[in-house]
Design an enzyme around this catalytic site. Structure first.
Site, PDB file in Angstrom:
ATOM      1  N   CYS A 294      61.082  32.352  42.909  1.00  0.00           N
ATOM      2  CA  CYS A 294      59.889  32.186  42.076  1.00  0.00           C
ATOM      3  C   CYS A 294      59.632  30.778  41.598  1.00  0.00           C
ATOM      4  O   CYS A 294      58.526  30.456  41.207  1.00  0.00           O
ATOM      5  CB  CYS A 294      59.986  33.101  40.854  1.00  0.00           C
ATOM      6  SG  CYS A 294      61.326  32.668  39.729  1.00  0.00           S
TER       7      CYS A 294
ATOM      8  N   PHE B  81      44.565  40.155  46.622  1.00  0.00           N
ATOM      9  CA  PHE B  81      44.556  41.369  47.453  1.00  0.00           C
ATOM     10  C   PHE B  81      43.652  41.199  48.677  1.00  0.00           C
ATOM     11  O   PHE B  81      42.892  42.107  49.031  1.00  0.00           O
ATOM     12  CB  PHE B  81      44.109  42.577  46.625  1.00  0.00           C
ATOM     13  CG  PHE B  81      45.064  42.939  45.522  1.00  0.00           C
ATOM     14  CD1 PHE B  81      46.288  43.524  45.809  1.00  0.00           C
ATOM     15  CD2 PHE B  81      44.745  42.684  44.197  1.00  0.00           C
ATOM     16  CE1 PHE B  81      47.179  43.862  44.788  1.00  0.00           C
ATOM     17  CE2 PHE B  81      45.632  43.015  43.176  1.00  0.00           C
ATOM     18  CZ  PHE B  81      46.843  43.600  43.477  1.00  0.00           C
ATOM     19  N   LEU B  82      43.757  40.046  49.312  1.00  0.00           N
ATOM     20  CA  LEU B  82      42.955  39.764  50.495  1.00  0.00           C
ATOM     21  C   LEU B  82      43.611  40.417  51.714  1.00  0.00           C
ATOM     22  O   LEU B  82      44.360  39.800  52.454  1.00  0.00           O
ATOM     23  CB  LEU B  82      42.825  38.245  50.694  1.00  0.00           C
ATOM     24  CG  LEU B  82      42.027  37.776  51.918  1.00  0.00           C
ATOM     25  CD1 LEU B  82      40.593  38.275  51.858  1.00  0.00           C
ATOM     26  CD2 LEU B  82      42.080  36.261  52.028  1.00  0.00           C
ATOM     27  N   ARG B  83      43.303  41.686  51.901  1.00  0.00           N
ATOM     28  CA  ARG B  83      43.881  42.432  53.018  1.00  0.00           C
ATOM     29  C   ARG B  83      43.097  43.733  53.190  1.00  0.00           C
ATOM     30  O   ARG B  83      42.369  44.162  52.290  1.00  0.00           O
ATOM     31  CB  ARG B  83      45.361  42.730  52.788  1.00  0.00           C
ATOM     32  CG  ARG B  83      45.667  43.526  51.521  1.00  0.00           C
ATOM     33  CD  ARG B  83      47.154  43.799  51.423  1.00  0.00           C
ATOM     34  NE  ARG B  83      47.496  44.673  50.325  1.00  0.00           N
ATOM     35  CZ  ARG B  83      47.979  44.257  49.156  1.00  0.00           C
ATOM     36  NH1 ARG B  83      48.161  42.959  48.945  1.00  0.00           N
ATOM     37  NH2 ARG B  83      48.285  45.122  48.204  1.00  0.00           N
ATOM     38  N   ASP B  84      43.264  44.326  54.371  1.00  0.00           N
ATOM     39  CA  ASP B  84      42.624  45.624  54.658  1.00  0.00           C
ATOM     40  C   ASP B  84      41.112  45.563  54.436  1.00  0.00           C
ATOM     41  O   ASP B  84      40.503  46.492  53.885  1.00  0.00           O
ATOM     42  CB  ASP B  84      43.236  46.735  53.798  1.00  0.00           C
ATOM     43  CG  ASP B  84      44.742  46.862  54.001  1.00  0.00           C
ATOM     44  OD1 ASP B  84      45.201  46.657  55.137  1.00  0.00           O
ATOM     45  OD2 ASP B  84      45.455  47.150  53.010  1.00  0.00           O
ATOM     46  N   ALA B  85      40.501  44.455  54.858  1.00  0.00           N
ATOM     47  CA  ALA B  85      39.034  44.296  54.823  1.00  0.00           C
ATOM     48  C   ALA B  85      38.461  44.385  53.413  1.00  0.00           C
ATOM     49  O   ALA B  85      37.346  44.874  53.208  1.00  0.00           O
ATOM     50  CB  ALA B  85      38.368  45.315  55.731  1.00  0.00           C
ATOM     51  N   ARG B  86      39.212  43.879  52.434  1.00  0.00           N
ATOM     52  CA  ARG B  86      38.706  43.870  51.057  1.00  0.00           C
ATOM     53  C   ARG B  86      39.387  42.742  50.296  1.00  0.00           C
ATOM     54  O   ARG B  86      40.393  42.185  50.737  1.00  0.00           O
ATOM     55  CB  ARG B  86      38.978  45.199  50.351  1.00  0.00           C
ATOM     56  CG  ARG B  86      40.468  45.501  50.178  1.00  0.00           C
ATOM     57  CD  ARG B  86      40.695  46.808  49.447  1.00  0.00           C
ATOM     58  NE  ARG B  86      42.114  47.099  49.279  1.00  0.00           N
ATOM     59  CZ  ARG B  86      42.845  46.660  48.263  1.00  0.00           C
ATOM     60  NH1 ARG B  86      42.300  45.903  47.332  1.00  0.00           N
ATOM     61  NH2 ARG B  86      44.123  46.972  48.177  1.00  0.00           N
TER      62      ARG B  86
END
Length: 284
Positions: free
Chosen positions: A127, A268-273
């Site tokens: 981290c 949450f830039l994934r799964d077309a959203r």
């Protein structure tokens, strides 16, 4: 266990593998290398030269010079390439280079007061270090709100994680690395860095940009393979990046920091959203 220095990968032999049918067999596996790197600093104070150990970080070997350069930049030790006289590996008593120890020599005009350091620079591979001291340091570095820069089509933004993933050569072999990449507003991949530590990957990326004279990066899009932490946003703001998009979640402090400095933060830039947390005007 054998090391491949060209790809920074270990091959570990005869690992037990168990599948969903509880069948077991032996196989070889590839592991990403993780080793400590120490950064030492030589600086001028009161008309004399002094030296000290500045930081130790667990990193994937490779691009060490840019990692050191990026760390010095994002921690406010240097502001430009002109602040560095030299950056090179240390040598042992026999004149051999020590692969994991680097020394940065600062120009006499570069002000560095170790008495003002709020904390010791110690980063782990998971981290890194962040907190109020880091936020205060960011203000004291004179970091300004990000310039407007170009806008990006939202449909194009959705394509960037796949482009990042396709360029992760070492991840394909090990599955054990974080990555970050810089894109332009046309969705073209400009540069990418991988490391076992997400903060190290970003320092490598920004260190190269500093060396090439490309800062500030207000016309670039930064894509992160994982979450958007406070520390990563702090580093991106030092480089003047206007839009940061993370495959994972942002933290509350990351959102607050992006909002304060007029940076667009996507998570949450994934799964077309995706979710836009701050300053959505850069997305069309």
């Amino acid at each position: 266990m054998a090391s491949d220095p060209t790809t920074r990968i270990y091959t570990i032999e005869r690992v037990q593998h168990c599948d969903d049918q509880q069948r077991r067999h032996q196989l070889d596996d590839l592991l990403v290398i993780e080793e400590p790197m120490e950064l030492r600093i030589d600086y001028a104070i009161a008309g004399k030269r002094a030296s000290r150990s500045l930081a130790i970080t667990m990193r994937t070997p490779g691009d060490d010079e840019d990692l050191a350069r990026g760390f010095l930049l994002t921690e406010g030790i240097i502001a430009s390439e002109a602040d560095l006289v030299s950056l090179k590996r240390c040598t042992d008593g026999q004149g051999e280079e020590s692969p994991n120890i680097w020394r940065a020599t600062l120009a006499a005009s570069c002000t560095f007061d170790p008495g003002k350091l709020q904390r010791n620079f110690y980063s782990t591979s998971s981290c890194g270090v962040c907190g109020k001291a880091s936020l205060d340091a960011l203000h004291h570095q004179g970091v300004m709100p990000v310039a407007p820069g170009p806008t990006l089509n939202a449909a194009l933004l959705l394509q960037l994680p796949d482009l990042l993933r396709a360029a992760q050569a070492t991840f394909d072999r090990t599955g054990g690395l974080h990555a970050c990449a810089l894109f332009n507003a046309r969705g073209e991949l400009l540069d990418l860095a991988e490391d076992v530590g997400r903060h190290n990957a970003l320092d490598k990326l920004l260190g190269r940009a500093l060396r090439r004279g490309e800062l500030p990066l207000n016309d670039r899009i930064l894509v992160l393979s994982g979450r958007a932490s406070f520390e990563l946003i702090q580093k991106s703001l030092v480089a003047g990046i206007g839009l940061v998009a993370a495959v994972g979640a942002p933290s509350s402090l990351a959102v607050d920091l992006s909002d304060t400095y007029a940076q667009t933060l996507v998570g949450f830039l994934r799964d077309a959203r995706f979710n836009v947390y701050t300053h959505p005007a850069r997305l069309t």
